[in-house]
Design a protein around this motif. Structure first.
Motif, short mmCIF file in Angstrom:
data_model
loop_
_atom_site.label_atom_id
_atom_site.label_comp_id
_atom_site.label_asym_id
_atom_site.label_seq_id
_atom_site.Cartn_x
_atom_site.Cartn_y
_atom_site.Cartn_z
N LYS A 247 -1.45 -10.09 0.34
CA LYS A 247 -0.58 -9.85 1.49
C LYS A 247 -0.74 -11.01 2.48
CE LYS A 247 0.58 -5.69 2.16
NZ LYS A 247 0.75 -4.30 2.61
N PRO A 248 0.20 -11.94 2.50
CA PRO A 248 0.04 -13.14 3.33
C PRO A 248 -0.07 -12.86 4.82
CG PRO A 248 2.26 -13.02 2.41
CD PRO A 248 1.45 -11.96 1.73
N LYS A 249 0.62 -11.85 5.33
CA LYS A 249 0.55 -11.58 6.77
C LYS A 249 -0.84 -11.14 7.20
CE LYS A 249 5.40 -10.56 7.75
NZ LYS A 249 6.35 -9.59 8.31
N LYS A 250 -1.52 -10.45 6.31
CA LYS A 250 -2.87 -9.97 6.63
C LYS A 250 -3.96 -10.85 6.04
CE LYS A 250 -2.41 -6.31 9.18
NZ LYS A 250 -3.07 -6.16 10.49
N ARG A 251 -3.54 -11.75 5.14
CA ARG A 251 -4.49 -12.69 4.54
C ARG A 251 -5.60 -11.98 3.76
NH1 ARG A 251 -3.93 -15.46 9.69
NH2 ARG A 251 -6.00 -14.83 10.33
N PHE A 252 -5.26 -10.96 3.01
CA PHE A 252 -6.24 -10.37 2.12
C PHE A 252 -5.52 -9.72 0.93
CE2 PHE A 252 -5.22 -6.77 4.84
CZ PHE A 252 -5.22 -5.68 4.00
N THR A 253 -6.31 -9.46 -0.11
CA THR A 253 -5.78 -8.81 -1.30
C THR A 253 -5.88 -7.30 -1.13
OG1 THR A 253 -6.34 -10.66 -2.72
CG2 THR A 253 -6.08 -8.54 -3.78
N SER A 254 -4.78 -6.62 -1.40
CA SER A 254 -4.67 -5.19 -1.12
C SER A 254 -4.49 -4.39 -2.41
CB SER A 254 -3.46 -4.96 -0.20
OG SER A 254 -3.11 -3.59 -0.15
N THR A 255 -5.05 -3.19 -2.43
CA THR A 255 -4.76 -2.25 -3.51
C THR A 255 -3.48 -1.51 -3.15
OG1 THR A 255 -7.11 -1.94 -3.99
CG2 THR A 255 -5.60 -0.24 -4.79
N LYS A 256 -2.49 -1.59 -4.03
CA LYS A 256 -1.21 -0.93 -3.78
C LYS A 256 -1.19 0.50 -4.30
CE LYS A 256 3.79 -1.55 -4.39
NZ LYS A 256 4.10 -1.65 -2.95
N CYS A 257 -1.77 0.71 -5.49
CA CYS A 257 -1.77 2.03 -6.11
C CYS A 257 -2.82 2.03 -7.22
CB CYS A 257 -0.40 2.40 -6.66
SG CYS A 257 0.22 1.25 -7.91
N PHE A 258 -3.04 3.21 -7.81
CA PHE A 258 -4.00 3.27 -8.90
C PHE A 258 -3.55 4.31 -9.93
CE2 PHE A 258 -5.41 6.70 -6.19
CZ PHE A 258 -6.00 7.65 -7.03
N ALA A 259 -4.16 4.24 -11.08
CA ALA A 259 -3.92 5.20 -12.16
C ALA A 259 -5.25 5.41 -12.87
CB ALA A 259 -2.86 4.67 -13.12
N PHE A 260 -5.33 6.48 -13.66
CA PHE A 260 -6.56 6.69 -14.42
C PHE A 260 -6.28 7.46 -15.70
CE2 PHE A 260 -6.23 10.34 -11.58
CZ PHE A 260 -6.55 11.43 -12.41
N MET A 261 -7.19 7.26 -16.64
CA MET A 261 -7.16 7.95 -17.94
C MET A 261 -8.45 8.73 -18.10
SD MET A 261 -6.01 5.26 -20.86
CE MET A 261 -6.93 6.26 -22.04
N GLU A 262 -8.34 9.98 -18.51
CA GLU A 262 -9.53 10.76 -18.81
C GLU A 262 -9.81 10.73 -20.31
OE1 GLU A 262 -8.34 14.38 -16.70
OE2 GLU A 262 -9.72 13.81 -15.08
N MET A 263 -10.99 11.19 -20.67
CA MET A 263 -11.45 11.02 -22.05
C MET A 263 -10.56 11.72 -23.07
SD MET A 263 -14.02 8.96 -21.92
CE MET A 263 -13.04 8.16 -20.64
N ASP A 264 -9.96 12.85 -22.68
CA ASP A 264 -9.12 13.57 -23.66
C ASP A 264 -7.78 12.87 -23.89
OD1 ASP A 264 -7.91 14.11 -21.27
OD2 ASP A 264 -8.02 16.28 -21.43
#
Length: 306
Positions: A247-264
């Motif tokens: 994010k250039p305005k804030k000058r840092f790398t941002s997490t936008k979203c996430f996902a996950f997988m469970e073992m099953d």
């Protein structure tokens, strides 16, 4: 005791806390402590109002912060051939204690990172809220691109050696669907394997920056080798994918979203998983979908068993 001496004492306590965690093998806690201290030092270096330290002392503090980052990175990439070792970091302890009188050359050939946001864990979300408020009020930050360290080459690790009767998992991250995919700068994915309490079970891996964007998709086409045999993962473990961009305005790398997988969900072939709003909830307690639109993370799984 003066305020500046109290600050130095606080820094030293944080440094000792981090190296103690490191020596005890509590790597997640050590990384957090190193990143918090690096951020505090960098904040002092970048301050234009502070007269507590000379420019030379600030340069030394900046180099110290760089070494903290290097050690933090080494802990997250256990198979690196050029690790910055704990012993290397411990040699810097006299510098942080005696920063007001230290006048020798810095022992390592490193450079302070100029004007770079180093965020303490969890702080990123607060800055995100500030940015949204700024946008709502018409306030903004200058469009200045400063130094940053995106995962241009990534930190991917090779497949583990096979063992009789044991199963390894290769996950191909094919693409992610986002309504503003074309606007994401230097997008990459961070992959973590966590237990039920949110503790890292494997080294953290970053993909290289994705270069292909098409409509509402960012294409990665990159293989992630999970760094533990599936039979050795504890019950309730999950694999997390954090989508990050600059994010250039804030000058840092941002997490936008996430996902996950469970073992099953681990089985050969393609899988599509839902995207959730940040902050990343590694304990999977309060999950909120990113969007109602049919936009997902697309993966392909390959199991290797002797």
């Amino acid at each position: 005791m003066s305020d500046v001496n109290k600050t130095i004492q606080k820094w030293h306590a944080s440094f000792r806390k981090g190296t103690d965690f490191d020596s005890w093998g509590q790597l997640v806690e050590a990384i957090d402590e190193y990143q918090i201290l690096a951020r505090q030092l960098q904040k002092e270096v970048q301050s234009t109002n502070s007269s507590n330290f000379t420019e030379d002392q600030k340069k030394t503090l900046g180099k110290f912060a760089t070494c903290l980052e290097m050690r933090s990175a080494a802990l997250q990439c256990t198979q690196s051939q050029e690790d910055f070792k704990l012993e290397d970091l411990k040699k810097l302890e006299p510098i942080i204690i005696n920063i007001l009188t230290y006048n020798k050359d810095f022992p390592y050939d490193v450079q302070p990172v100029p004007l770079r946001k180093i965020l303490a864990p969890g702080e990123e979300e607060n800055l995100e809220l500030e940015e949204e408020e700024d946008a709502a009020t018409g306030m903004g930050y200058p469009e200045a691109f400063t130094s940053r360290v995106p995962a241009l080459q990534g930190t991917l690790l090779p497949r583990l050696p096979s063992e009789p009767g044991m199963t390894l998992l290769t996950l191909k991250i094919e693409k992610i669907g986002l309504k503003d995919a074309g606007q994401c700068i230097d997008p990459y994915m961070t992959v973590r394997v966590k237990d039920l309490n949110g503790i890292d079970l494997n080294p953290v891996q970053d993909t290289p920056v994705a270069t292909r964007k098409e409509d509402t998709y960012i294409h990665f086409s990159v293989d992630i080798e999970i760094q533990r045999h599936l039979e050795r993962l504890p019950k309730g473990a999950a694999i997390f994918f954090e989508f990050k961009h600059y994010k250039p305005k804030k000058r840092f790398t941002s997490t936008k979203c996430f996902a996950f997988m469970e073992m099953d969900e681990i089985k050969p072939g393609p899988i599509v998983i839902e995207l959730y709003k940040k902050p990343t909830d590694f304990k999977r307690k309060k999950l909120n979908l990113l969007t109602k639109k049919p936009l997902y993370l697309h993966l392909h799984q390959t199991l290797h068993k002797e």
